[in-house]
Design an enzyme around this catalytic site. Structure first.
Site, short mmCIF file in Angstrom:
data_model
loop_
_atom_site.label_atom_id
_atom_site.label_comp_id
_atom_site.label_asym_id
_atom_site.label_seq_id
_atom_site.Cartn_x
_atom_site.Cartn_y
_atom_site.Cartn_z
N ASN A 209 27.60 69.32 34.37
CA ASN A 209 27.26 67.94 34.03
C ASN A 209 28.42 67.31 33.26
OD1 ASN A 209 27.05 68.73 31.30
ND2 ASN A 209 24.85 69.08 31.47
N GLU A 212 29.48 69.27 30.05
CA GLU A 212 30.09 70.55 30.40
C GLU A 212 31.47 70.36 30.99
OE1 GLU A 212 25.66 72.44 31.36
OE2 GLU A 212 26.98 71.78 32.98
N ASP A 284 17.98 70.63 37.18
CA ASP A 284 17.49 71.80 37.90
C ASP A 284 17.00 71.42 39.29
OD1 ASP A 284 17.92 73.27 35.54
OD2 ASP A 284 15.90 72.88 34.83
#
Length: 527
Positions: A209, A212, A284
């Site tokens: 993301n 990150e 997710d």
């Protein structure tokens, strides 16, 4: 029957194909039990200026890697989960939820050495007031060795493996070594807070993301959301070097995703505006749908657009939820009837402007969608915040292109365009030029393809008079509807029939890049 006549069934066909493939997918990762405790707030406590939440219900859902497994199961995959839970109530509850969803929990190991990680949100008056995290702690070497030993049986025969590493320490070198044996023969997708340790696997896809990615690059993104796409594209070489992945997909929350190739930006998706209801786990869901689609043999860009749609579904729901094939069918079906009348379009655009968003307008026939169209629409979206596509009505197309056009009627053309994540609103007009629409809409930017110049456009002075700017975008040579139609007409009848389904999905949803081959062990029914 026209080449894209089956577009009306696209919303049902793609999710159905996904479920029919039923690929075996193994999830290896950190599992969590999410709690959503809700109640009412009517007073403050005496000890501190803090609200008192009178709990009325406690809901639980699998989180982390377990949420990825739940989403895969809801999309029709046969799912195996490898992870660690404690011998406690939370672990038992988590296992029961997974078992009820049809997830194979043989590899979900229970141990007294840790406690199950839980994240309980306290909600009062529809607002998350507090989150209480109860972490599992660092697993012992024995626990990690046991987890690694469960990997071979779980991965054997799998079309794909998803690694969900949230940094708990459970997925150490032993698990890495166990997975290395399958690198190159199985589709490996890494969803990790830090994907660098997993570079030894040379994964097919990594999905960091924004935060990150920033940490990985040692960079600070500009304030807000602007500039993130440009930064990751410019520094894509560092991302590929650090991850050794074949494809890097950077997820940018409200701004959708960016698929990077080593040559540059390969594809964009955009999140559709939604009112978030304390949603959790949309990332997710995205990873699960992307993996399921690739494991089923779907092209990369098709898979990304489906994954974005799945994430859009769950963002609009409260709590930790999943997107099923039925949810995708309903969501995509809603997009296929998205022609807005002018009054409704103006109302929605007014709301967008109140939020400070810049409106981009483009128009055209968009009869048989091809790569030139999708590249052009992606570029148009990047000029502002909201992209409105105005389609020539059928009578208007006939006047412009001749009596044998359009190939596809307005409803079909609108359904195709609305299914693209870069498009926010679709409308139609029957005049020979969109000048009346421009006068009513007053776009900030009016975009046209590179086969025009501003001097050629009767619309240009109208746009400028309304305070807007005309932008001429890149021209993709040798890509035109006329050429596509001519190619179809010159093909033998049998070849045309055989290629119809392929053309429908490939042209409608796949766009800026080619279609990577399905992983070796994946079904190849959709290419």
């Amino acid at each position: 029957m026209s080449v894209l006549k089956n577009v009306r069934g696209l919303a049902e066909w793609v999710p159905a194909e996904l479920a029919a493939a039923a690929p075996v997918i193994t999830v290896v990762g950190d599992v969590i039990l999410d709690g959503w405790w809700s109640g009412s707030i009517e007073r403050f406590c005496r000890e501190a200026p803090a609200p008192v939440v009178d709990l009325q219900r406690r809901d639980y859902a699998p989180g982390g890697a377990a949420n990825t497994a739940m989403n895969l199961a809801a999309l029709g995959a046969r799912v195996r989960l490898v992870g660690l839970v404690g011998m406690d109530d939370a672990g038992s509850r988590l296992r029961a939820l997974l078992d009820d969803a049809g997830v194979d929990t043989t590899g979900l190991l229970s141990t007294a050495a840790i406690q199950t990680t839980t994240k309980n949100r306290i909600i009062g008056a529809d607002q998350v007031m507090l989150r209480i995290d109860d972490q599992a702690g660092i697993p012992s070497d024995e626990c990690i060795a046991e987890l690694a030993a469960a990997v071979p049986d779980a991965v054997a025969g799998s079309a794909a493996v998803v690694v969900c590493d949230y940094g708990t320490g459970a997925l150490g070198p032993a698990v890495m070594r166990a997975l290395t044996a399958y690198a190159g023969s199985t589709l490996v997708v890494v969803d990790a807070h830090d994907p660098r340790p997993w570079s030894e696997l040379e994964p097919a896809i990594v999905t960091p993301n924004a935060q990150e990615t920033a940490r990985l690059l040692g960079a600070t993104f500009p304030a807000g959301t602007s500039g993130r796409e440009e930064l990751v594209t410019e520094r894509r070489g560092e991302l590929f070097e650090a991850t050794r992945a074949a494809a890097v997909v950077v997820t940018l929350d409200r701004d959708g995703t960016v698929l990077l190739s080593k040559e540059g930006q390969a594809h964009r998706t955009w999140a559709r505006p939604a009112s978030e209801k304390q949603a959790s786990g949309a990332g997710d869901t995205f990873v699960a749908c992307l993996t399921a689609a690739r494991a089923a043999g779907m092209p990369m860009t098709t898979s990304l657009d489906l994954a974005q749609a799945a994430a859009d579904v769950v963002v609009g729901r409260p709590g930790t939820s999943v997107c099923s094939t039925a949810d995708l069918t309903e969501y995509l079906g809603g997009l296929s009837s998205a022609i807005l009348p002018l009054d409704e379009l103006l109302r929605r655009v007014a709301g967008e402007r109140e939020q400070g968003r810049r409106i981009v307008l483009t128009n055209g026939c968009f009869d048989v969608l091809h790569r030139g169209h999708t590249r052009y629409l992606t570029q148009a979206k990047q000029l502002g915040d909201v992209l409105v596509v105005a389609l020539n009505g059928d009578d208007s197309v006939r006047r412009l292109k001749g009596p044998d056009r359009p190939i596809n009627p307005l409803a079909d053309r609108a359904g195709v365009i609305a299914a693209l994540s870069c498009v926010d609103y679709v409308t139609a007009f029957d005049t020979d030029t969109p000048v009346p629409l421009i006068e009513a809409l007053r776009p900030d930017i009016y975009a046209k393809g590179g086969d025009y110049s501003s001097q050629m456009l009767a619309e240009a002075p109208v746009v400028e008079r309304c305070g807007g700017t005309v932008r001429i975008l890149d021209y993709v040579p040798e890509r035109s509807t006329t050429a596509v139609v001519e190619k179809i007409r010159t093909l033998p009848v049998e070849s045309t029939a055989n290629s119809t389904a392929h053309s429908t999905v490939e042209s409608v949803v796949d766009s800026a890049v080619g279609s990577p081959a399905a992983p070796p062990s994946a079904p190849t029914g959709v290419q």
